[in-house]
Design a protein around this motif. Structure first.
Motif, mmCIF file in Angstrom:
data_model
loop_
_atom_site.group_PDB
_atom_site.id
_atom_site.type_symbol
_atom_site.label_atom_id
_atom_site.label_comp_id
_atom_site.label_asym_id
_atom_site.label_seq_id
_atom_site.Cartn_x
_atom_site.Cartn_y
_atom_site.Cartn_z
ATOM 1 N N LEU A 42 6.915 14.701 2.451
ATOM 2 C CA LEU A 42 7.519 13.339 2.757
ATOM 3 C C LEU A 42 7.660 12.932 4.087
ATOM 4 C CD1 LEU A 42 8.468 10.679 1.061
ATOM 5 C CD2 LEU A 42 10.792 11.594 1.525
ATOM 6 N N ASP A 43 7.972 13.812 5.063
ATOM 7 C CA ASP A 43 7.983 13.535 6.542
ATOM 8 C C ASP A 43 6.758 13.108 6.955
ATOM 9 O OD1 ASP A 43 10.704 13.830 6.779
ATOM 10 O OD2 ASP A 43 10.771 15.998 7.281
ATOM 11 N N GLU A 44 5.682 13.848 6.702
ATOM 12 C CA GLU A 44 4.169 13.755 7.146
ATOM 13 C C GLU A 44 3.720 12.295 6.711
ATOM 14 O OE1 GLU A 44 2.513 18.471 7.225
ATOM 15 O OE2 GLU A 44 1.840 16.684 5.955
ATOM 16 N N LEU A 45 4.085 11.996 5.364
ATOM 17 C CA LEU A 45 3.414 10.776 4.803
ATOM 18 C C LEU A 45 4.536 9.617 5.710
ATOM 19 C CD1 LEU A 45 2.028 8.967 2.844
ATOM 20 C CD2 LEU A 45 4.440 9.239 1.303
ATOM 21 N N LEU A 46 5.886 9.626 6.013
ATOM 22 C CA LEU A 46 6.598 8.533 6.528
ATOM 23 C C LEU A 46 6.254 8.519 7.897
ATOM 24 C CD1 LEU A 46 10.029 9.185 4.752
ATOM 25 C CD2 LEU A 46 8.380 7.332 4.349
ATOM 26 N N ASP A 47 6.015 9.659 8.517
ATOM 27 C CA ASP A 47 5.471 9.662 9.906
ATOM 28 C C ASP A 47 4.155 8.878 10.233
ATOM 29 O OD1 ASP A 47 7.176 11.270 10.832
ATOM 30 O OD2 ASP A 47 6.176 13.113 11.014
ATOM 31 N N ALA A 48 3.153 8.915 9.207
ATOM 32 C CA ALA A 48 2.055 8.077 9.241
ATOM 33 C C ALA A 48 2.432 6.720 9.127
ATOM 34 C CB ALA A 48 0.877 8.458 8.307
ATOM 35 N N LEU A 49 3.322 6.169 8.149
ATOM 36 C CA LEU A 49 3.715 4.992 8.012
ATOM 37 C C LEU A 49 4.540 4.129 9.332
ATOM 38 C CD1 LEU A 49 5.077 5.011 4.276
ATOM 39 C CD2 LEU A 49 3.108 3.741 5.063
ATOM 40 N N ARG A 50 5.375 5.070 9.710
ATOM 41 C CA ARG A 50 6.156 4.482 11.119
ATOM 42 C C ARG A 50 5.046 4.180 12.254
ATOM 43 N NH1 ARG A 50 10.807 8.090 9.370
ATOM 44 N NH2 ARG A 50 9.218 10.061 9.930
ATOM 45 N N GLU A 51 3.977 5.249 12.532
ATOM 46 C CA GLU A 51 3.105 5.031 13.365
ATOM 47 C C GLU A 51 2.219 4.007 13.082
ATOM 48 O OE1 GLU A 51 -0.735 7.701 15.398
ATOM 49 O OE2 GLU A 51 0.788 8.480 14.276
ATOM 50 N N ALA A 52 1.599 3.696 11.727
ATOM 51 C CA ALA A 52 0.929 2.441 11.279
ATOM 52 C C ALA A 52 1.063 2.128 9.780
ATOM 53 C CB ALA A 52 -0.536 2.811 11.588
ATOM 54 N N PRO A 53 1.824 1.031 9.790
ATOM 55 C CA PRO A 53 2.508 0.843 8.132
ATOM 56 C C PRO A 53 1.349 0.597 7.316
ATOM 57 C CG PRO A 53 3.852 -0.247 9.769
ATOM 58 C CD PRO A 53 2.648 0.184 10.598
ATOM 59 N N ASN A 54 0.187 0.057 7.841
ATOM 60 C CA ASN A 54 -0.970 -0.250 7.088
ATOM 61 C C ASN A 54 -1.790 0.842 6.845
ATOM 62 O OD1 ASN A 54 -1.999 -0.312 9.634
ATOM 63 N ND2 ASN A 54 -3.000 -2.333 9.210
ATOM 64 N N SER A 55 -1.620 2.049 7.264
ATOM 65 C CA SER A 55 -2.587 3.141 7.519
ATOM 66 C C SER A 55 -2.533 3.824 5.922
ATOM 67 C CB SER A 55 -2.350 4.125 8.311
ATOM 68 O OG SER A 55 -1.005 4.730 8.268
ATOM 69 N N VAL A 56 -1.645 3.494 5.143
ATOM 70 C CA VAL A 56 -1.564 4.492 3.949
ATOM 71 C C VAL A 56 -1.502 3.567 2.665
ATOM 72 C CG1 VAL A 56 -0.176 6.099 2.473
ATOM 73 C CG2 VAL A 56 -0.115 6.239 5.093
ATOM 74 N N THR A 57 -2.262 3.516 1.668
ATOM 75 C CA THR A 57 -2.241 2.639 0.635
ATOM 76 C C THR A 57 -1.840 3.261 -0.549
ATOM 77 O OG1 THR A 57 -4.414 1.824 1.382
ATOM 78 C CG2 THR A 57 -4.012 1.332 -1.067
ATOM 79 N N PHE A 58 -0.793 2.661 -1.324
ATOM 80 C CA PHE A 58 -0.081 3.101 -2.431
ATOM 81 C C PHE A 58 -0.393 2.212 -3.837
ATOM 82 C CE2 PHE A 58 2.605 4.097 1.249
ATOM 83 C CZ PHE A 58 3.068 5.531 0.903
ATOM 84 N N SER A 59 -0.500 2.948 -4.935
ATOM 85 C CA SER A 59 -0.665 2.438 -6.099
ATOM 86 C C SER A 59 0.636 2.227 -7.047
ATOM 87 C CB SER A 59 -1.697 3.023 -6.939
ATOM 88 O OG SER A 59 -1.500 4.058 -7.227
ATOM 89 N N GLY A 60 0.838 1.429 -7.791
ATOM 90 C CA GLY A 60 1.930 1.550 -8.782
ATOM 91 C C GLY A 60 1.501 0.920 -10.096
ATOM 92 N N GLY A 61 2.499 1.008 -11.002
ATOM 93 C CA GLY A 61 1.926 0.378 -12.388
ATOM 94 C C GLY A 61 2.513 -0.760 -12.405
ATOM 95 N N ASP A 62 2.771 -1.630 -11.431
ATOM 96 C CA ASP A 62 3.324 -3.176 -11.737
ATOM 97 C C ASP A 62 3.101 -3.961 -10.486
ATOM 98 O OD1 ASP A 62 5.136 -2.670 -14.064
ATOM 99 O OD2 ASP A 62 5.965 -1.253 -12.753
ATOM 100 N N SER A 63 3.191 -4.983 -10.650
ATOM 101 C CA SER A 63 2.807 -6.079 -9.608
ATOM 102 C C SER A 63 3.628 -5.870 -8.132
ATOM 103 C CB SER A 63 2.930 -7.541 -10.184
ATOM 104 O OG SER A 63 4.336 -7.675 -10.178
ATOM 105 N N LYS A 64 3.260 -6.493 -7.183
ATOM 106 C CA LYS A 64 3.893 -6.712 -5.918
ATOM 107 C C LYS A 64 5.457 -7.372 -6.064
ATOM 108 C CE LYS A 64 -0.244 -6.608 -2.747
ATOM 109 N NZ LYS A 64 -0.764 -7.702 -1.800
ATOM 110 N N GLY A 65 6.402 -6.697 -5.640
ATOM 111 C CA GLY A 65 7.747 -7.115 -5.760
ATOM 112 C C GLY A 65 8.372 -6.522 -7.012
ATOM 113 N N SER A 66 7.671 -5.696 -7.719
ATOM 114 C CA SER A 66 8.165 -5.015 -8.771
ATOM 115 C C SER A 66 9.140 -3.801 -8.607
ATOM 116 C CB SER A 66 7.069 -4.479 -9.883
ATOM 117 O OG SER A 66 6.326 -3.415 -9.155
ATOM 118 N N TRP A 67 9.601 -2.985 -9.426
ATOM 119 C CA TRP A 67 10.507 -2.023 -9.092
ATOM 120 C C TRP A 67 9.796 -1.026 -8.362
ATOM 121 C CZ3 TRP A 67 15.131 -1.157 -7.668
ATOM 122 C CH2 TRP A 67 15.676 -0.052 -7.964
#
Length: 334
Positions: free
Chosen positions: A145-170
């Motif tokens: 998790l630290d490595e993933l969060l380090d990448a986000l802290r350096e550039a929030p738009n550098s990591v793309t996530f998927s989820g089973g619901d719309s933006k703003g969902s749980w």
């Protein structure tokens, strides 16, 4: 932050005790006749689909329904399509169950169900809590998790996530809550791609098309067992008791104090008879208390959580208000 508070857990325990004194479903003047429909407001493979199919099988195994429970997948608008369908077209259908979860409450809180509110249906029962995860594909460069969060802290738009619901969902909110606690700037810049169900979202991650997944442990079980998915954190108070999940660290133990519990349960149409409502509440209480359901929970990493009737309705209303506040805190309130 958790939406399953201590008072809610106390109420859940009280409801479990109460259920043991209720009459058996056969004592009600209403009983379902023939096939029962269970609407899963997603495509096959997600958490709502799991809820319909696993509870449907248990209802059949316990002879609480006279025939089969048919799962109907009705994806769209983070459950809004199914919610609107029930309210407008099947409001008096006593042969209908609809799978719901914290995601449903989030959709209501975010205004994703235009013109609709929680009191337009009857919240019949919650049958367990499914905890959120942050995960990546097996070939991902992020080992923890630290490595993933380090990448986000350096550039929030550098990591793309998927989820089973719309933006703003749980699913989306859980990710933003973790990022906020980690000190990631510009939370709105984090890339989140919504899909109609966790199954589709997971396929994108294990196929290498998306960097990370935000969802729940139960919908990821198959990919975890196959080794195609690496779970970096589970959003629970402590590690999950099931042996196959015991080596997955919590976000808390990695310095990120976020708990993301997703209750799993059902609502039913509001205009059915009181006796039909009582039948389904008692039938689902019977499911929750059964050895068969305890095994389903154990096999899928679900944790104990049970509410029914008025206590459940109040819990959902309170949770809608709570998620509305969380949405404001992370800057995505509508």
């Amino acid at each position: 932050m958790t939406t399953l508070t201590k008072p809610a857990r106390t109420a859940a325990f009280a409801c479990t005790l109460l259920s043991s004194f209720l009459l058996a479903p056969s004592a009600w003047s209403f009983e379902p006749s023939g096939k029962v429909d269970c609407i899963a407001p997603s495509n096959p493979g997600g958490g709502w689909d799991f809820t319909c199919r696993s509870v449907g099988r248990t209802l059949q195994d316990l002879d609480l329904v006279p025939a089969s429970v048919q799962t109907i997948n009705m994806a769209g608008a983070t459950g809004g399509v199914a919610f609107g369908h029930v309210v407008s077209k099947r409001s008096d259908d006593a042969q209908l169950l609809v799978a719901a979860s914290t995601t449903t409450a989030a959709g209501l809180a975010q205004g994703l169900f235009p013109g609709m509110s929680a009191d337009m249906v009857d919240w019949v029962s919650a049958l367990g809590a499914d905890y959120g995860i942050i995960a990546v594909g097996a070939s991902s460069p992020y080992q923890n998790l630290d490595e993933l969060l380090d990448a986000l802290r350096e550039a929030p738009n550098s990591v793309t996530f998927s989820g089973g619901d719309s933006k703003g969902s749980w699913d989306h909110l859980k990710l933003l809550m973790v990022a906020q606690k980690a000190g990631v700037p510009e939370l709105r810049s984090i890339k989140y791609l919504p899909y109609d169900g966790g199954g589709e979202a997971l396929t994108q991650v294990v196929g290498g098309h998306v960097d990370g997944f935000t969802g729940d442990i139960s919908e990821a079980r198959g990919f975890i067992k196959s080794g195609d998915l690496r779970v970096l954190a589970v959003l629970s108070e402590e590690r999950l008791p099931l042996d196959e999940y015991s080596d997955i660290p919590t976000a808390r133990e990695q310095g990120i104090d976020v708990v993301g519990a997703n209750w799993r349960g059902f609502y039913i149409p509001s205009e059915i008879s009181d006796d039909a409502k009582a039948y389904w509440a008692d039938a689902l209480n019977t499911v929750y208390d059964s050895d068969e359901w305890k095994q389903v929970m154990l096999d899928n990493g679900l944790m104990p959580f049970h509410l029914s009737g008025e206590a459940f309705s109040k819990f959902v209303a309170d949770q809608v208000a709570s998620i509305d506040q969380i949405s404001a805190d992370v800057g995505i309130a509508r």
